[in-house]
Write an enzyme that holds these catalytic residues in place. Sequence first.
Site, PDB file in Angstrom:
ATOM      1  N   GLY A 130      -8.654   7.055  -6.524  1.00 18.49           N
ATOM      2  CA  GLY A 130     -10.061   7.348  -6.286  1.00 18.49           C
ATOM      3  C   GLY A 130     -10.408   7.351  -4.808  1.00 18.49           C
ATOM      4  O   GLY A 130     -11.152   8.215  -4.332  1.00 18.49           O
ATOM      5  N   GLU A 131      -9.862   6.404  -4.078  1.00 17.00           N
ATOM      6  CA  GLU A 131     -10.133   6.308  -2.641  1.00 17.00           C
ATOM      7  C   GLU A 131      -9.552   7.502  -1.889  1.00 17.00           C
ATOM      8  O   GLU A 131     -10.212   8.085  -1.021  1.00 17.00           O
ATOM      9  CB  GLU A 131      -9.563   4.988  -2.105  1.00 17.00           C
ATOM     10  CG  GLU A 131     -10.306   3.777  -2.629  1.00 17.00           C
ATOM     11  CD  GLU A 131      -9.512   2.481  -2.629  1.00 17.00           C
ATOM     12  OE1 GLU A 131     -10.096   1.453  -3.017  1.00 17.00           O
ATOM     13  OE2 GLU A 131      -8.310   2.492  -2.262  1.00 17.00           O
ATOM     14  N   CYS A 153      -9.014   2.224   5.495  1.00 18.41           N
ATOM     15  CA  CYS A 153      -9.975   2.256   4.395  1.00 18.41           C
ATOM     16  C   CYS A 153     -10.420   3.701   4.193  1.00 18.41           C
ATOM     17  O   CYS A 153     -11.300   4.200   4.898  1.00 18.41           O
ATOM     18  CB  CYS A 153     -11.156   1.338   4.692  1.00 18.41           C
ATOM     19  SG  CYS A 153     -12.320   1.238   3.325  1.00 18.41           S
ATOM     20  N   ALA A 154      -9.771   4.371   3.256  1.00 20.22           N
ATOM     21  CA  ALA A 154     -10.017   5.799   3.036  1.00 20.22           C
ATOM     22  C   ALA A 154     -11.474   6.067   2.672  1.00 20.22           C
ATOM     23  O   ALA A 154     -12.020   7.106   3.048  1.00 20.22           O
ATOM     24  CB  ALA A 154      -9.082   6.332   1.946  1.00 20.22           C
ATOM     25  N   HIS A 169       0.836  -1.199   0.000  1.00 19.16           N
ATOM     26  CA  HIS A 169       0.000   0.000   0.000  1.00 19.16           C
ATOM     27  C   HIS A 169       0.870   1.247   0.000  1.00 19.16           C
ATOM     28  O   HIS A 169       1.915   1.280   0.646  1.00 19.16           O
ATOM     29  CB  HIS A 169      -0.932   0.006   1.220  1.00 19.16           C
ATOM     30  CG  HIS A 169      -2.058  -0.959   1.086  1.00 19.16           C
ATOM     31  ND1 HIS A 169      -3.320  -0.578   0.705  1.00 19.16           N
ATOM     32  CD2 HIS A 169      -2.099  -2.297   1.249  1.00 19.16           C
ATOM     33  CE1 HIS A 169      -4.089  -1.640   0.647  1.00 19.16           C
ATOM     34  NE2 HIS A 169      -3.370  -2.702   0.966  1.00 19.16           N
TER      35      HIS A 169
END
Length: 175
Positions: A86-87, A122-123, A67
């Site tokens: 996108g996140e 988890c954005a 990540h």
Amino acid sequence: MDMRQVNSLSYEEFVETFGNVVERCPVVAAAVWSGRPFANSHDLEASIGEFIDSLPVAGQEGIVRCHPDLAGRDLKRGALTAESRGEQTQAGLTLLDAGDAARMNRLNAQYKERFGFPFVICARMNNKEEILLRLAERLGNEPAQERQCAIEEVKKICQLRLQDIIQCPATHTKL
């Protein structure tokens, strides 16, 4: 894509389609392919989770290391995967002011120094304020606790990415 289509994918198509549900880790998709047919998206998600959980510590840390740093160098260079970009955009990380960007960079560096892998959250389930808060809080975790926390966040990211790919049948209710 529906589950019938998912289950009919060749190995190569499956890895191409699901190879980034765990960030930059197509080996996860490659490993779970042989578990087909999957009854539904939850079955596929569970298979991925079981595979990740079965990995030794070094393997789990390797998944976390795939990540990128949030609001980090890869974002600035345009080197993020489409999913990650996108996140991070959705969470507001692409629009940090100078103060928040400096704080994020400082906390990311402290986190990576302490744990040996980047901070994962988890954005899509958080905004920039919540992310900065969690990053600061999680710096106080013990390494084993933090590795498990990071893995749980990887699974949340995976769940949402699977939902982006697989159509879940509508729930029919009687009124």
